[in-house]
Design an enzyme around this catalytic site. Structure first.
Site: not given
Length: 268
Positions: A126-128
């Site tokens: 999951l990206d930031k």
């Protein structure tokens, strides 16, 4: 009389036959299945002469070993199968999905301080800026099955957007949207609720391309305000508090394994 040959070492034989029961694998795969490291890391260890099979150094990354009988060592220490661990985290926004960040940013491993994380890896990313359900395991076979696009295990997301989402835009997401030379498609997209200026939608994917939902929305002129993964297959995030971790139940694990084809449904 035909001369008898001495039995071969497990790493000297050829490819496995049907009689081996699936216990014979390549040496990098063996280290991976035992939860010691990834196959790529194992190949480096083998090439560096740090891996021993039955007391002999083996540098051939294509060597086959029998997991039921071979004695494996790395740097002189015996390698045994680890207890398999399956965890789910409600990832907070602002954490990067990596073990060590060169920029010194907080990572998802900051939420796992109560666990031995030496061999735990996230299943996907999951990206930031994204939140929600993130799995961790030391079972590389299970992780690969969940990530394999062939298995089509659905991932469900709740997404807040900066406008009132219309049915045409939702239909475009399921029919396919071209972005940067790729056609990006959601398996399902529906409206959850709308306010005065924004909407929440539910999007389901059965593949995991980089920033897929955000890119699809960008292509329709829509800004993603929040993105929360709420389910993987039948495993739901539920009421797990943000930043909290729990182990998967046997029923949850069995269901995910069934969805990947690792565990066949028994017929009555």
């Amino acid at each position: 009389m035909r001369e008898r040959r001495p039995p071969q070492k497990s790493h000297e034989r050829g490819k496995p036959s049907a009689e081996t029961g699936g216990k014979r694998v390549t040496l990098p795969r063996a280290l991976s299945k035992l939860g010691y490291c990834s196959r790529t890391q194992a190949e480096r260890l083998i090439a560096d002469g740090r891996v021993m099979v039955d007391g002999r150094i083996v540098r051939n990354v294509d060597a086959w070993v029998d997991l039921s009988s071979a004695k494996l060592e790395v740097d002189g220490k015996a390698i045994a199968a680890e207890t398999k661990i399956y965890l789910m985290l409600n990832k907070p926004r602002g954490l990067v999905t990596t073990r060590h960040d060169p920029e010194g940013r907080p990572t998802v491993y900051d939420c796992l301080k109560d666990f031995d994380v030496r061999h735990l890896s996230p299943v996907g990313r999951l990206d930031k800026a994204s939140e929600g359900l993130l799995l961790f395991t030391n079972d590389t076979e299970f992780a690969q099955a969940l990530l394999d696009p062939i298995t089509h295990v659905a991932k469900t997301y709740h997404v807040q957007v900066n406008r009132l989402m219309d049915t045409q835009s939702l239909a475009e997401m399921t029919h396919g949207i071209r972005h940067d030379g790729e056609v990006l498609t959601a398996t399902a997209a529906r409206l959850l609720r709308s306010g005065d200026r924004n909407s929440w939608i539910e999007v389901e994917l059965d593949e995991g391309r980089n920033r897929q939902i955000r890119r699809m929305l960008e292509a329709t002129g829509t800004e993603c305000l929040r993105l929360v993964r709420v389910a993987i297959g039948g495993l739901e995030l539920g009421e797990l508090p943000k930043g909290s971790v729990r182990a998967l139940t046997e029923a949850e694990l069995r269901d995910l394994r069934r969805r990947t084809g690792m565990e066949k449904t028994k017929r009555v």
